[in-house]
Write a protein that holds these residues in place. Structure first.
Motif, PDB file in Angstrom:
ATOM      1  N   MET A   1       0.856  -1.170   0.000  1.00  0.00           N
ATOM      2  CA  MET A   1       0.000   0.000   0.000  1.00  0.00           C
ATOM      3  C   MET A   1       0.900   1.229   0.000  1.00  0.00           C
ATOM      4  SD  MET A   1      -2.740  -1.203   2.900  1.00  0.00           S
ATOM      5  CE  MET A   1      -3.993   0.010   2.512  1.00  0.00           C
ATOM      6  N   GLU A   2       0.405   2.313  -0.611  1.00  0.00           N
ATOM      7  CA  GLU A   2       1.173   3.559  -0.656  1.00  0.00           C
ATOM      8  C   GLU A   2       0.336   4.688  -0.081  1.00  0.00           C
ATOM      9  OE1 GLU A   2       3.465   6.519  -3.812  1.00  0.00           O
ATOM     10  OE2 GLU A   2       2.425   4.749  -4.564  1.00  0.00           O
ATOM     11  N   PHE A   3       0.953   5.471   0.798  1.00  0.00           N
ATOM     12  CA  PHE A   3       0.306   6.619   1.411  1.00  0.00           C
ATOM     13  C   PHE A   3       1.224   7.826   1.241  1.00  0.00           C
ATOM     14  CE2 PHE A   3      -1.074   2.861   3.681  1.00  0.00           C
ATOM     15  CZ  PHE A   3      -2.453   3.016   3.736  1.00  0.00           C
ATOM     16  N   VAL A   4       0.718   8.876   0.580  1.00  0.00           N
ATOM     17  CA  VAL A   4       1.498  10.101   0.459  1.00  0.00           C
ATOM     18  C   VAL A   4       1.403  10.832   1.793  1.00  0.00           C
ATOM     19  CG1 VAL A   4       1.729  12.308  -0.742  1.00  0.00           C
ATOM     20  CG2 VAL A   4       1.117  10.241  -2.024  1.00  0.00           C
TER      21      VAL A   4
ATOM     22  N   GLU B   1       6.591  -4.309   6.629  1.00  0.00           N
ATOM     23  CA  GLU B   1       7.647  -3.333   6.395  1.00  0.00           C
ATOM     24  C   GLU B   1       7.042  -1.960   6.168  1.00  0.00           C
ATOM     25  OE1 GLU B   1      11.549  -3.858   4.016  1.00  0.00           O
ATOM     26  OE2 GLU B   1      10.092  -3.063   2.579  1.00  0.00           O
ATOM     27  N   LEU B   2       7.703  -0.965   6.748  1.00  0.00           N
ATOM     28  CA  LEU B   2       7.355   0.438   6.565  1.00  0.00           C
ATOM     29  C   LEU B   2       8.540   1.067   5.846  1.00  0.00           C
ATOM     30  CD1 LEU B   2       6.413   0.524  10.266  1.00  0.00           C
ATOM     31  CD2 LEU B   2       4.712   0.848   8.499  1.00  0.00           C
ATOM     32  N   ARG B   3       8.298   1.571   4.640  1.00  0.00           N
ATOM     33  CA  ARG B   3       9.394   2.070   3.802  1.00  0.00           C
ATOM     34  C   ARG B   3       9.065   3.473   3.303  1.00  0.00           C
ATOM     35  NH1 ARG B   3       8.788  -1.412   0.087  1.00  0.00           N
ATOM     36  NH2 ARG B   3       8.089  -0.163  -1.659  1.00  0.00           N
ATOM     37  N   ILE B   4      10.033   4.358   3.378  1.00  0.00           N
ATOM     38  CA  ILE B   4       9.860   5.727   2.912  1.00  0.00           C
ATOM     39  C   ILE B   4      10.449   5.849   1.512  1.00  0.00           C
ATOM     40  CG2 ILE B   4      10.463   8.142   3.323  1.00  0.00           C
ATOM     41  CD1 ILE B   4      10.771   7.326   6.331  1.00  0.00           C
ATOM     42  N   GLU B   5       9.661   6.403   0.605  1.00  0.00           N
ATOM     43  CA  GLU B   5      10.138   6.671  -0.747  1.00  0.00           C
ATOM     44  C   GLU B   5       9.927   8.143  -1.053  1.00  0.00           C
ATOM     45  OE1 GLU B   5       8.492   4.126  -3.752  1.00  0.00           O
ATOM     46  OE2 GLU B   5       9.437   2.351  -2.910  1.00  0.00           O
ATOM     47  N   VAL B   6      10.915   8.753  -1.699  1.00  0.00           N
ATOM     48  CA  VAL B   6      10.819  10.147  -2.108  1.00  0.00           C
ATOM     49  C   VAL B   6      10.901  10.190  -3.627  1.00  0.00           C
ATOM     50  CG1 VAL B   6      11.828  12.449  -1.925  1.00  0.00           C
ATOM     51  CG2 VAL B   6      11.934  10.889   0.032  1.00  0.00           C
ATOM     52  N   ASP B   7       9.894  10.795  -4.256  1.00  0.00           N
ATOM     53  CA  ASP B   7       9.872  10.913  -5.709  1.00  0.00           C
ATOM     54  C   ASP B   7      11.007  11.846  -6.140  1.00  0.00           C
ATOM     55  OD1 ASP B   7       8.980  12.390  -8.304  1.00  0.00           O
ATOM     56  OD2 ASP B   7       7.731  10.587  -8.238  1.00  0.00           O
TER      57      ASP B   7
ATOM     58  N   ILE C   1      11.468  13.560  -8.825  1.00  0.00           N
ATOM     59  CA  ILE C   1      11.067  14.772  -9.533  1.00  0.00           C
ATOM     60  C   ILE C   1      10.223  15.700  -8.650  1.00  0.00           C
ATOM     61  CG2 ILE C   1       9.759  15.677 -11.512  1.00  0.00           C
ATOM     62  CD1 ILE C   1      10.557  12.983 -12.929  1.00  0.00           C
ATOM     63  N   THR C   2       9.158  15.157  -8.059  1.00  0.00           N
ATOM     64  CA  THR C   2       8.229  15.998  -7.297  1.00  0.00           C
ATOM     65  C   THR C   2       8.644  16.176  -5.837  1.00  0.00           C
ATOM     66  OG1 THR C   2       6.831  14.148  -6.612  1.00  0.00           O
ATOM     67  CG2 THR C   2       6.305  15.217  -8.732  1.00  0.00           C
ATOM     68  N   LYS C   3       9.527  15.306  -5.361  1.00  0.00           N
ATOM     69  CA  LYS C   3       9.963  15.287  -3.955  1.00  0.00           C
ATOM     70  C   LYS C   3       8.831  14.894  -3.001  1.00  0.00           C
ATOM     71  CE  LYS C   3      14.081  16.423  -5.128  1.00  0.00           C
ATOM     72  NZ  LYS C   3      14.908  15.333  -5.549  1.00  0.00           N
ATOM     73  N   ASP C   4       7.726  14.348  -3.547  1.00  0.00           N
ATOM     74  CA  ASP C   4       6.648  13.836  -2.695  1.00  0.00           C
ATOM     75  C   ASP C   4       7.175  12.683  -1.865  1.00  0.00           C
ATOM     76  OD1 ASP C   4       4.771  15.620  -3.682  1.00  0.00           O
ATOM     77  OD2 ASP C   4       3.888  14.186  -5.093  1.00  0.00           O
ATOM     78  N   VAL C   5       6.756  12.643  -0.601  1.00  0.00           N
ATOM     79  CA  VAL C   5       7.170  11.589   0.313  1.00  0.00           C
ATOM     80  C   VAL C   5       6.022  10.593   0.434  1.00  0.00           C
ATOM     81  CG1 VAL C   5       7.858  11.062   2.688  1.00  0.00           C
ATOM     82  CG2 VAL C   5       8.670  13.169   1.585  1.00  0.00           C
ATOM     83  N   SER C   6       6.324   9.322   0.240  1.00  0.00           N
ATOM     84  CA  SER C   6       5.328   8.265   0.379  1.00  0.00           C
ATOM     85  C   SER C   6       5.786   7.266   1.427  1.00  0.00           C
ATOM     86  CB  SER C   6       5.113   7.513  -0.943  1.00  0.00           C
ATOM     87  OG  SER C   6       4.502   8.344  -1.892  1.00  0.00           O
ATOM     88  N   LEU C   7       4.820   6.764   2.184  1.00  0.00           N
ATOM     89  CA  LEU C   7       5.071   5.666   3.099  1.00  0.00           C
ATOM     90  C   LEU C   7       4.508   4.420   2.449  1.00  0.00           C
ATOM     91  CD1 LEU C   7       6.044   4.554   5.790  1.00  0.00           C
ATOM     92  CD2 LEU C   7       3.835   5.195   6.772  1.00  0.00           C
ATOM     93  N   MET C   8       5.381   3.482   2.167  1.00  0.00           N
ATOM     94  CA  MET C   8       4.988   2.223   1.536  1.00  0.00           C
ATOM     95  C   MET C   8       4.873   1.165   2.629  1.00  0.00           C
ATOM     96  SD  MET C   8       5.006   3.279  -1.588  1.00  0.00           S
ATOM     97  CE  MET C   8       4.776   1.757  -2.485  1.00  0.00           C
ATOM     98  N   ILE C   9       3.760   0.451   2.619  1.00  0.00           N
ATOM     99  CA  ILE C   9       3.521  -0.623   3.575  1.00  0.00           C
ATOM    100  C   ILE C   9       3.541  -1.942   2.821  1.00  0.00           C
ATOM    101  CG2 ILE C   9       1.898  -1.611   5.247  1.00  0.00           C
ATOM    102  CD1 ILE C   9       2.852   1.208   6.050  1.00  0.00           C
TER     103      ILE C   9
ATOM    104  N   LYS D   1      -2.699  12.574  10.948  1.00  0.00           N
ATOM    105  CA  LYS D   1      -3.241  13.600  11.845  1.00  0.00           C
ATOM    106  C   LYS D   1      -2.169  14.096  12.803  1.00  0.00           C
ATOM    107  CE  LYS D   1      -8.028  12.190  11.692  1.00  0.00           C
ATOM    108  NZ  LYS D   1      -9.004  11.311  12.282  1.00  0.00           N
ATOM    109  N   ILE D   2      -1.414  13.177  13.371  1.00  0.00           N
ATOM    110  CA  ILE D   2      -0.347  13.544  14.304  1.00  0.00           C
ATOM    111  C   ILE D   2       0.709  14.398  13.616  1.00  0.00           C
ATOM    112  CG2 ILE D   2       1.606  12.600  15.614  1.00  0.00           C
ATOM    113  CD1 ILE D   2      -0.317  10.205  16.246  1.00  0.00           C
ATOM    114  N   LEU D   3       1.015  14.047  12.366  1.00  0.00           N
ATOM    115  CA  LEU D   3       2.051  14.759  11.624  1.00  0.00           C
ATOM    116  C   LEU D   3       1.548  16.058  10.993  1.00  0.00           C
ATOM    117  CD1 LEU D   3       3.695  11.723   9.816  1.00  0.00           C
ATOM    118  CD2 LEU D   3       4.660  13.041  11.719  1.00  0.00           C
ATOM    119  N   GLY D   4       0.227  16.267  11.030  1.00  0.00           N
ATOM    120  CA  GLY D   4      -0.335  17.452  10.382  1.00  0.00           C
ATOM    121  C   GLY D   4      -0.344  17.353   8.878  1.00  0.00           C
ATOM    122  N   SER D   5      -0.381  16.123   8.375  1.00  0.00           N
ATOM    123  CA  SER D   5      -0.407  15.872   6.936  1.00  0.00           C
ATOM    124  C   SER D   5      -1.832  15.556   6.510  1.00  0.00           C
ATOM    125  CB  SER D   5       0.506  14.680   6.610  1.00  0.00           C
ATOM    126  OG  SER D   5       0.457  14.367   5.256  1.00  0.00           O
ATOM    127  N   ARG D   6      -2.180  15.901   5.278  1.00  0.00           N
ATOM    128  CA  ARG D   6      -3.530  15.610   4.789  1.00  0.00           C
ATOM    129  C   ARG D   6      -3.629  14.224   4.211  1.00  0.00           C
ATOM    130  NH1 ARG D   6      -4.017  19.442   0.592  1.00  0.00           N
ATOM    131  NH2 ARG D   6      -2.044  20.369   1.052  1.00  0.00           N
TER     132      ARG D   6
END
Length: 129
Positions: A9-12, A82-88, A90-98, A124-129
């Motif tokens: 699963m991917e969560f921006v 696994e919890l994995r962080i990916e950064v695009d 080009i866009t520098k968007d941060v995704s959490l991959m599960i 919510k804790i991080l203040g992210s939408r």
């Protein structure tokens, strides 16, 4: 017995990768969103929900990029989460991959709902939408 079903699963998440890593790989960070309480001793993490304890071993850490855990009861299997962080690039968007596993389609759906709820709390804790 059939092989477990692997899913991803991917969560921006709109937060810096280094801050996000603190929430996915440390007991203090994980206790804010993943479980009611999280403790660690060495490579073992204890996760507590509603007074029930589950133990997992951290089996892989890569820099500030990923943390892979295996539940004690899955020790003799290839299952992990696994919890994995990916950064695009080009866009520098941060995704959490599960990455996780279920034994059948129903369990996969339950696990996906679990992750969606937990990640919603994390955002919510991080203040992210």
């Amino acid at each position: 017995m059939q092989d477990p079903i692997k899913f991803e699963m991917e969560f921006v998440v709109q937060v810096s990768p280094s801050l996000l890593y603190q929430y996915i790989a440390t007991p203090s960070g994980m206790s804010e969103w993943f479980a009611d309480n999280v403790n660690s001793r060495g490579e073992y993490f204890r996760f507590i929900w509603d007074g029930q304890e589950e133990k997992a071993k951290i089996i892989k850490r890569v820099g500030e990029e990923r943390a892979r855990f295996q539940w004690d009861y899955d020790e003799d299997t290839k299952k992990f989460f696994e919890l994995r962080i990916e950064v695009d690039d080009i866009t520098k968007d941060v995704s959490l991959m599960i990455t996780d596993f279920g034994d059948d389609e129903d369990e996969v759906e339950e696990q996906k709902m679990f992750w969606e709820n937990q990640i919603s709390g994390l955002k919510k804790i991080l203040g992210s939408r």
